[in-house]
Write an enzyme that holds these catalytic residues in place. Structure first.
Site, short mmCIF file in Angstrom:
data_model
loop_
_atom_site.label_atom_id
_atom_site.label_comp_id
_atom_site.label_asym_id
_atom_site.label_seq_id
_atom_site.Cartn_x
_atom_site.Cartn_y
_atom_site.Cartn_z
N ALA A 1 0.83 -1.21 0.00
CA ALA A 1 0.00 0.00 0.00
C ALA A 1 0.86 1.26 0.00
O ALA A 1 0.57 2.22 -0.72
CB ALA A 1 -0.93 -0.01 1.21
N TYR A 2 1.91 1.24 0.80
CA TYR A 2 2.79 2.41 0.86
C TYR A 2 3.48 2.64 -0.48
O TYR A 2 3.51 3.76 -1.00
CB TYR A 2 3.81 2.22 1.97
CG TYR A 2 4.82 3.33 2.09
CD1 TYR A 2 4.43 4.60 2.48
CD2 TYR A 2 6.17 3.12 1.80
CE1 TYR A 2 5.34 5.63 2.60
CE2 TYR A 2 7.09 4.15 1.92
CZ TYR A 2 6.67 5.40 2.32
OH TYR A 2 7.58 6.42 2.42
N ALA A 3 4.03 1.57 -1.06
CA ALA A 3 4.72 1.69 -2.34
C ALA A 3 3.76 2.16 -3.43
O ALA A 3 4.13 2.95 -4.30
CB ALA A 3 5.36 0.37 -2.73
N SER B 1 1.21 4.13 -3.03
CA SER B 1 0.99 5.57 -2.86
C SER B 1 2.16 6.37 -3.38
O SER B 1 2.00 7.45 -3.97
CB SER B 1 0.71 5.90 -1.39
OG SER B 1 1.87 5.83 -0.59
N LYS B 2 3.36 5.86 -3.20
CA LYS B 2 4.54 6.58 -3.68
C LYS B 2 4.76 6.39 -5.18
O LYS B 2 5.37 7.23 -5.83
CB LYS B 2 5.76 6.13 -2.89
CG LYS B 2 5.73 6.57 -1.42
CD LYS B 2 5.67 8.09 -1.28
CE LYS B 2 5.83 8.56 0.15
NZ LYS B 2 5.87 10.03 0.28
#
Length: 245
Positions: free
Chosen positions: A153-155, A157-158
């Site tokens: 999820a973090y990747a 978003s980035k």
């Protein structure tokens, strides 16, 4: 340096960690700095006082980076206090981790609101106000290339930040404003180290041929280059991870 010639930088997430190192570095180079922060008044106040004590110029503004009215007000403070905006460093963001199968949609929405919408809102205001010769610097992550389990999820978003950065640089053709993203690897901040045991930290440090974690000042060095002399670097995602990928 007179106010007529002094460059002015906005640093979101500038009250702690990498953002604070960036704010201090730009201030040390003579830029007036507006530190945007989300919650902790004491940390923001300490960051400003530290810059002032070293002869720099700084103010702090509490702002939700995903709120367009708050971001407009942030830029208006920079223009009112220091005369304009030349550099925007968007370091604010949140990182929530966990396997995709177990990741809650509320956490996904929360992270995307800050990391994706926040970048869009800050960049949009920057496009409208940054003066010629300026720079917009977003923050991505090396996890988009490392493909570390638990960071889906973090990747994601980035990855959106990467896309916005590359396209925006081309949309600003003829403006003399550069747009880049900095993508740190594991960096020794309080937020990164929190909850990690010694073995995990050691493993992450060994991932780089430099055999250490990054330091906030390592990232600040790169940002200062992109915000100043690095005018021929444009439309890039620059990986700052000591060679881990």
């Amino acid at each position: 340096m007179s106010t007529a010639t002094r460059r002015v930088a906005i640093v979101t997430g500038g009250s702690r960690g990498i953002g604070r190192a960036v704010a201090e570095r730009l201030a040390a180079e003579g830029q007036a700095v507006v530190i945007a922060y989300a919650r902790n008044d004491a940390e923001a106040d300490a960051a400003v006082k530290g810059i002032l004590a070293n002869g720099g110029a700084a103010v702090a503004v509490k702002a939700d980076v995903a709120d367009e009215k708050a971001v407009e007000a942030l830029f208006e403070v920079a223009e009112r206090e220091f005369g304009g905006v030349d550099v925007v460093v968007h370091a604010a963001g949140i990182m929530l981790v966990g396997p995709l199968a177990d990741f809650g949609l509320e956490d996904l929405d929360r992270m995307h609101r800050t990391n994706i919408r926040g970048t869009f809102v800050v960049d949009r205001e920057a496009v409208r106000r940054v003066r010629p010769g300026g720079a917009i610097i977003n923050f991505s992550t090396s996890v988009t290339k490392l493909a570390t389990p638990g960071y889906t999820a973090y990747a994601a978003s980035k990855g959106a930040v990467d896309a916005m950065t590359l396209i925006l640089a081309r949309e600003l053709r003829g403006r003399d404003v550069t747009v880049n993203a900095v993508a740190p690897g594991p960096t020794a901040t309080d937020l990164f180290l929190d909850g990690k045991d010694e073995a995990t930290v050691e493993r992450l440090a060994k991932a780089s041929p430099m055999e250490r974690l990054g330091r906030p000042n390592d990232i600040a060095d790169l940002v200062a280059f992109l915000a100043g002399p690095g005018r021929w670097v444009n439309g890039q995602v620059v990986y700052a991870n000591g060679g881990a990928i």
